[in-house]
Design a protein around this motif. Structure first.
Motif, mmCIF file in Angstrom:
data_model
loop_
_atom_site.group_PDB
_atom_site.id
_atom_site.type_symbol
_atom_site.label_atom_id
_atom_site.label_comp_id
_atom_site.label_asym_id
_atom_site.label_seq_id
_atom_site.Cartn_x
_atom_site.Cartn_y
_atom_site.Cartn_z
ATOM 1 N N PRO A 185 0.807 -1.231 0.000
ATOM 2 C CA PRO A 185 0.000 0.000 0.000
ATOM 3 C C PRO A 185 0.837 1.277 0.000
ATOM 4 C CG PRO A 185 -0.215 -1.196 2.086
ATOM 5 C CD PRO A 185 0.496 -2.102 1.139
ATOM 6 N N ASP A 186 2.113 1.174 0.368
ATOM 7 C CA ASP A 186 2.951 2.381 0.384
ATOM 8 C C ASP A 186 3.479 2.755 -0.995
ATOM 9 O OD1 ASP A 186 2.559 2.482 3.063
ATOM 10 O OD2 ASP A 186 4.414 1.379 3.550
ATOM 11 N N ASP A 187 3.299 1.873 -1.949
ATOM 12 C CA ASP A 187 3.764 2.170 -3.300
ATOM 13 C C ASP A 187 3.039 3.412 -3.824
ATOM 14 O OD1 ASP A 187 4.006 2.137 -6.177
ATOM 15 O OD2 ASP A 187 4.759 0.086 -5.974
ATOM 16 N N PRO A 188 3.793 4.415 -4.280
ATOM 17 C CA PRO A 188 3.158 5.678 -4.713
ATOM 18 C C PRO A 188 2.268 5.518 -5.947
ATOM 19 C CG PRO A 188 5.492 5.648 -5.264
ATOM 20 C CD PRO A 188 5.251 4.443 -4.414
ATOM 21 N N ASP A 189 2.327 4.380 -6.576
ATOM 22 C CA ASP A 189 1.511 4.136 -7.770
ATOM 23 C C ASP A 189 0.024 4.007 -7.432
ATOM 24 O OD1 ASP A 189 1.389 3.793 -10.531
ATOM 25 O OD2 ASP A 189 1.373 1.611 -10.356
ATOM 26 N N TRP A 190 -0.301 3.706 -6.173
ATOM 27 C CA TRP A 190 -1.716 3.534 -5.807
ATOM 28 C C TRP A 190 -2.424 4.879 -5.746
ATOM 29 C CZ3 TRP A 190 -3.913 -1.080 -5.810
ATOM 30 C CH2 TRP A 190 -3.136 -2.216 -5.562
ATOM 31 N N GLU A 191 -3.646 4.912 -6.286
ATOM 32 C CA GLU A 191 -4.488 6.093 -6.149
ATOM 33 C C GLU A 191 -5.904 5.614 -5.899
ATOM 34 O OE1 GLU A 191 -3.300 9.656 -9.029
ATOM 35 O OE2 GLU A 191 -3.099 7.725 -9.977
ATOM 36 N N MET A 192 -6.668 6.402 -5.175
ATOM 37 C CA MET A 192 -8.048 6.021 -4.893
ATOM 38 C C MET A 192 -8.919 6.357 -6.102
ATOM 39 S SD MET A 192 -9.276 4.345 -2.523
ATOM 40 C CE MET A 192 -8.723 4.460 -0.845
ATOM 41 N N THR A 193 -9.772 5.424 -6.503
ATOM 42 C CA THR A 193 -10.692 5.731 -7.598
ATOM 43 C C THR A 193 -11.908 6.456 -7.026
ATOM 44 O OG1 THR A 193 -12.023 3.724 -7.403
ATOM 45 C CG2 THR A 193 -10.021 3.586 -8.753
ATOM 46 N N ALA A 194 -12.738 6.992 -7.920
ATOM 47 C CA ALA A 194 -13.945 7.693 -7.468
ATOM 48 C C ALA A 194 -14.877 6.720 -6.753
ATOM 49 C CB ALA A 194 -14.645 8.341 -8.655
ATOM 50 N N ALA A 195 -14.773 5.434 -7.085
ATOM 51 C CA ALA A 195 -15.627 4.439 -6.447
ATOM 52 C C ALA A 195 -15.037 3.969 -5.112
ATOM 53 C CB ALA A 195 -15.825 3.247 -7.378
ATOM 54 N N ARG A 240 -11.949 2.597 -4.490
ATOM 55 C CA ARG A 240 -11.049 1.438 -4.488
ATOM 56 C C ARG A 240 -9.649 1.898 -4.848
ATOM 57 N NH1 ARG A 240 -15.348 -0.682 -7.858
ATOM 58 N NH2 ARG A 240 -16.764 -1.827 -6.492
ATOM 59 N N PRO A 241 -8.637 1.347 -4.196
ATOM 60 C CA PRO A 241 -7.285 1.682 -4.624
ATOM 61 C C PRO A 241 -6.979 1.041 -5.974
ATOM 62 C CG PRO A 241 -7.256 0.195 -2.712
ATOM 63 C CD PRO A 241 -8.686 0.450 -3.032
ATOM 64 N N TYR A 242 -6.348 1.799 -6.853
ATOM 65 C CA TYR A 242 -5.960 1.284 -8.171
ATOM 66 C C TYR A 242 -4.521 1.678 -8.449
ATOM 67 C CZ TYR A 242 -5.639 0.129 -13.031
ATOM 68 O OH TYR A 242 -5.220 -0.436 -14.207
ATOM 69 N N SER A 243 -3.816 0.780 -9.122
ATOM 70 C CA SER A 243 -2.418 1.029 -9.471
ATOM 71 C C SER A 243 -2.159 0.547 -10.891
ATOM 72 C CB SER A 243 -1.531 0.275 -8.477
ATOM 73 O OG SER A 243 -0.385 -0.233 -9.103
ATOM 74 N N TYR A 244 -1.372 1.329 -11.651
ATOM 75 C CA TYR A 244 -1.056 0.891 -13.012
ATOM 76 C C TYR A 244 -0.266 -0.415 -12.999
ATOM 77 C CZ TYR A 244 -2.442 5.661 -13.940
ATOM 78 O OH TYR A 244 -3.152 6.827 -13.986
ATOM 79 N N LYS A 245 0.505 -0.626 -11.951
ATOM 80 C CA LYS A 245 1.327 -1.834 -11.872
ATOM 81 C C LYS A 245 0.544 -3.042 -11.370
ATOM 82 C CE LYS A 245 4.352 -0.015 -9.208
ATOM 83 N NZ LYS A 245 5.513 0.503 -8.460
ATOM 84 N N TYR A 246 -0.319 -2.820 -10.373
ATOM 85 C CA TYR A 246 -1.017 -3.938 -9.732
ATOM 86 C C TYR A 246 -2.495 -4.030 -10.127
ATOM 87 C CZ TYR A 246 3.044 -3.383 -6.631
ATOM 88 O OH TYR A 246 4.312 -3.257 -6.132
ATOM 89 N N GLY A 247 -2.976 -3.096 -10.924
ATOM 90 C CA GLY A 247 -4.407 -3.079 -11.201
ATOM 91 C C GLY A 247 -5.170 -2.857 -9.910
ATOM 92 N N TYR A 248 -6.212 -3.661 -9.677
ATOM 93 C CA TYR A 248 -6.962 -3.545 -8.422
ATOM 94 C C TYR A 248 -6.321 -4.372 -7.308
ATOM 95 C CZ TYR A 248 -10.529 -0.626 -10.452
ATOM 96 O OH TYR A 248 -11.172 0.442 -11.028
ATOM 97 N N GLY A 249 -5.207 -5.045 -7.603
ATOM 98 C CA GLY A 249 -4.497 -5.770 -6.556
ATOM 99 C C GLY A 249 -4.222 -7.206 -6.952
ATOM 100 N N ALA A 250 -3.829 -7.982 -5.937
ATOM 101 C CA ALA A 250 -3.469 -9.379 -6.180
ATOM 102 C C ALA A 250 -4.715 -10.250 -6.196
ATOM 103 C CB ALA A 250 -2.509 -9.866 -5.101
ATOM 104 N N LEU A 251 -4.769 -11.104 -7.202
ATOM 105 C CA LEU A 251 -5.880 -12.040 -7.298
ATOM 106 C C LEU A 251 -5.675 -13.131 -6.250
ATOM 107 C CD1 LEU A 251 -8.314 -12.802 -9.123
ATOM 108 C CD2 LEU A 251 -6.722 -14.208 -10.428
ATOM 109 N N SER A 252 -6.685 -13.343 -5.424
ATOM 110 C CA SER A 252 -6.610 -14.383 -4.401
ATOM 111 C C SER A 252 -7.736 -15.366 -4.627
ATOM 112 C CB SER A 252 -6.744 -13.739 -3.015
ATOM 113 O OG SER A 252 -7.172 -14.701 -2.071
#
Ligand SMILES: *[C@@H]1O[C@H](CO)[C@@H](O)[C@H](O)[C@H]1NC(C)=O
Ligand SMILES: *[C@@H]1O[C@H](CO)[C@@H](O)[C@H](O)[C@H]1NC(C)=O
Ligand SMILES: *[C@@H]1O[C@H](CO)[C@@H](O)[C@H](O)[C@H]1NC(C)=O
Ligand SMILES: *[C@@H]1O[C@H](CO)[C@@H](O)[C@H](O)[C@H]1NC(C)=O
Length: 722
Positions: A445-455, A457-469
């Motif tokens: 979560p400390d990666d500066p690539d994360w930004e909050m979407t209007a909905a 949710r955190p989004y990142s160009y590198k991770y998308g919406y995050g890790a698929l579990s």
């Protein structure tokens, strides 16, 4: 008697049609794809006769498309261009010029001209693979937790404990998280995944029991079974093992180890667009998922989208595959991160019809090869920090320990999707994307690539919406209510300073780019949404017309009414092409569930370098989402021509409804500080020259001349192995 024999022959012939593609004879014949309108006055046979071609078989699963062929003319008479296309052109010319003529010929021309809606010569293209990944030093993991799981679940596969993507003893928060699903009996039963790749070793003891032969084919060697033949045909087998390696005493286990895999071989030689199109629809009523770990070159300078027929096959897949629920296309985001490549320059990964999967390593870090872009939906486990993926290899009883790259991330995601579909076979292709958006787990979560979407949710160009579990995804799937059918809104096309581009890419007008950028806005109104039966936003696609003598200098951003920014193109240092962006389409998933009402702004800027310049000619945008009223849902048609400005047929072929509300076309320049991608992107770009460059085994480097370059790029699909 004679007639009887003929009928029999015909029946035999048509049953061959229904089962297997015919062998191709490229040495002696030219092949074409012909789209025939069955409601027209001229029958397929009559059209074929008139054009001088013979009908081979239906062209893959594209309705009313036929593979036809003609004997190659002798070398001496090949100068005047292609004989069949020439005939078609003169038929069309004749039909146009003789609208009122009663002559037999003119009448025939008119009928054939209106019956043949599309005809293209199929050219063979070389799809060359990358060098296998280097084996990095690094200790493989052999820890008790994996052993415990093995003991509890009776897993005796000898390499199971090395499969950290299944049980990660060192960093348990970073793995596919599926073993607790197995305990509940969720193992992928009843689901088939097709591995479109370089073959699949169905003789492997780790795959034989889960191999689905009927859904398999070899488009390189034109045989039924996707036998790996070349020395490096191991990529598809490794991907297949990740999904469906049998729980037995060979190597390891697959994520969905009771699901089935089919193999469609396309990467081991030359194929045509129509065969690639057919491969993406092969057996698509039986297979649910198409796992694709390949794409255009990841060299940081290519910009390449699937051809018209391939795009059509993807749309056909989501609309008609799996009984209409839609094929789930899973694409690897690309391994060009070290070269500054971005998945928005690849038309397969930035297609809204595919799920784009990037990589995360066993420590939960972003591997520098994994491409970032606003089309990334999720990340899944793969190589990095010295560790690879352990999976089945080619051979009777072989195991691979060096698999990796985004090539291995995509099948890990496909395995999770197979688990989900085994308990919720009713989910449609967009449900599968929604579940990614909702269930992915934020990492770093400390990666500066994360930004909050209007909905929210955190989004990142590198991770998308995050890790698929696996656990989170399947649990979300169990509760999920299917989304309503797809809707879209074509926004009007804005021409900047009267910018135009014709079919030969000649341009006029437009505004010269600056470092500050050119801004242009369009307003989405309630009445637009209403009139397009549009309820809730998912993807956005943006097409741009930009000229530039150094394409990699151009950056493009989209800013939403709520202030959320999508970087569509960041700087690409290696991209010196002078061909600009002739209607290139970007996509973003960062505005998923955002309220689209209000003003959307595009900013296009360059590096302000001496002697390098370009012009912003125009842009348009399409909102994609769900319908208000399912009864009014429509089917999407792929437009034939997309690169002219203004577009000839609207921006998605939906000729009925180009948005006509007048929109301000003013563009203004503000003096704003140049904003780039987050710091870690910049760092990646600046360190790229120090990273070891992967070797391309793909022949000569790209030529400088644009025409030549286009051909080379078009002919180079490669495997995504790090
Ligand atoms: C795995 O699933 C458990 C249980 O839901 C969850 O607590 C954990 O965060 C998940 N791990 C990963 C890596 O997703
Ligand atoms: C494949 O799909 C077809 C069409 O839905 C069906 O008739 C056939 O039984 C299926 N085959 C298998 C092995 O599932
Ligand atoms: C665009 O064309 C219109 C009509 O021909 C003209 O009035 C206008 O000045 C042009 N704008 C630019 C920026 O060239
Ligand atoms: C720009 O072009 C001019 C003329 O060709 C040349 O003298 C100059 O060195 C170039 N500048 C740069 C930064 O390349």
């Amino acid at each position: 008697m004679r007639l009887h024999a003929l009928v029999l022959l015909f029946l035999l012939h048509s049953s061959v049609f229904a089962s297997r593609p015919a062998k191709r004879y490229y040495n002696t014949h030219d092949y074409y794809v012909l789209e025939h309108d069955p409601t027209a006055d001229a029958s397929l046979d009559e059209c074929a006769r008139t054009l001088g071609v013979e009908v081979v078989e239906p062209a893959g699963e594209l309705r009313n498309h036929w593979l036809v062929r003609a004997q190659k003319p002798p070398l001496s008479s090949r100068e005047a261009g292609d004989r069949v296309l020439r005939t078609w052109n003169s038929i069309r010319a004749e039909a146009r010029s003789s609208v009122s003529s009663r002559s037999e010929d003119a009448y025939l021309s008119r009928r054939v001209s209106s019956a043949v809606k599309y005809l293209s010569l199929q050219t063979l293209r070389r799809r060359v693979k990358r060098a296998p990944p280097p084996i990095s030093p690094g200790t493989l993991i052999d820890a008790p937790t994996a052993k415990e799981v093995a003991a509890q679940q009776g897993i005796v596969d000898p390499e199971f404990t090395k499969q950290w993507h299944l049980v990660n003893d060192d960093f348990p928060q970073f793995m596919m998280n599926v073993t607790s699903l197995w305990e509940k009996g969720i193992t992928g039963q009843g689901v088939i995944t097709t591995i479109v790749d370089d073959g699949l070793d169905y003789n492997s003891d780790d795959l034989a029991a889960n191999f689905f032969a009927e859904g398999s084919h070899d488009y390189n060697d034109h045989t039924d079974l996707p036998t790996p033949v070349l020395f490096d045909d191991h990529h598809g087998t490794r991907c297949a093992g990740q999904i469906a390696a049998v729980k037995n005493d060979v190597c390891g286990v697959g994520i969905a180890y009771e699901s089935k895999v089919a193999g469609v071989r396309i990467l081991s030689g030359q194929i045509t667009d129509i065969d690639e199109a057919a491969s993406l629809n092969y057996g698509y009523q039986n297979a649910s998922i198409f796992s694709c770990s390949w794409g255009p070159p990841d060299d940081g300078r290519s910009m390449e989208a699937p051809g018209y027929l391939i795009k059509k096959a993807m749309v056909n897949g989501v609309e008609n595959g799996r009984g209409g629920l839609g094929s789930v296309f899973v694409f690897a985001s690309g391994n060009g991160g070290r070269s500054g490549d971005q998945c928005n320059f690849d038309g397969y990964t930035n297609s809204i019809f595919s799920i784009t999967v990037a990589a995360i390593d066993y420590k939960g870090l972003h591997p520098d090869y994994s491409e970032a872009c606003a089309a990334n939906l999720v990340v899944a486990s793969s190589s990095g920090s010295g560790n690879h993926i352990t999976t089945t290899d080619v051979g009777k009883n072989k195991c691979a320990h060096t698999h990796g790259g985004t090539s291995a991330a995509a099948p890990n995601a496909a395995g999770v999707f197979a688990l989900a579909l085994s308990v919720r076979p009713d989910l449609n292709w967009r449900d599968m994307q929604h579940l990614c958006v909702r269930s992915a787990v934020q990492v770093n979560p400390d990666d500066p690539d994360w930004e909050m979407t209007a909905a929210g949710r955190p989004y990142s160009y590198k991770y998308g919406y995050g890790a698929l579990s696996g656990v989170e995804y399947v649990n979300a799937a169990l509760d999920w209510q299917s989304v309503k059918p797809q809707a879209w809104v074509n926004m009007p096309t804005i021409q900047i300073a009267n910018g135009t581009m014709d079919i030969f890419h000649a341009t006029d007008g437009g505004e010269t780019l600056t470092q500050e950028g050119i801004y242009s806005s369009m307003e989405v109104t309630q009445s637009m949404l209403q009139s397009h039966n549009f309820e809730k936003l998912e993807h956005i696609t943006v097409s741009v017309w930009i000229t530039h003598d150094r394409r990699g200098d151009v950056e493009v951003e989209l800013i939403s009414p709520n202030g959320v920014k999508s970087v569509l193109a960041a700087k690409r240092n290696g991209d010196a092409a002078n061909t600009g962006y002739p209607g290139w389409t970007f996509s973003t998933v960062k505005h998923w569930d955002e309220d689209p009402l209000g003003e959307w702004t595009i900013r296009v800027f360059d590096q302000g370098r001496e002697n390098h310049s370009g012009k912003f000619l125009g842009w348009t945008m399409t909102l994609w989402g769900s319908v208000i009223d399912p009864a009014l849902a429509k089917q999407y048609d792929v437009p034939v021509l997309q690169d002219t400005l203004p577009p000839l047929f609207g921006n998605d072929g939906d000729t009925s409804e180009p948005e006509s509300t007048p929109v301000s076309t003013t563009s203004t320049q503000y003096a704003k500080p140049t904003e780039h991608l987050p710091g870690d992107h910049v760092q990646r770009l600046s360190t790229m020259s120090q990273s070891p460059r992967k070797q391309h085994l793909r022949g000569p480097p790209l030529a400088r001349r644009p025409q030549h370059q286009r051909q080379m790029r078009a002919g180079s699909l490669i495997c995504r192995t790090s």
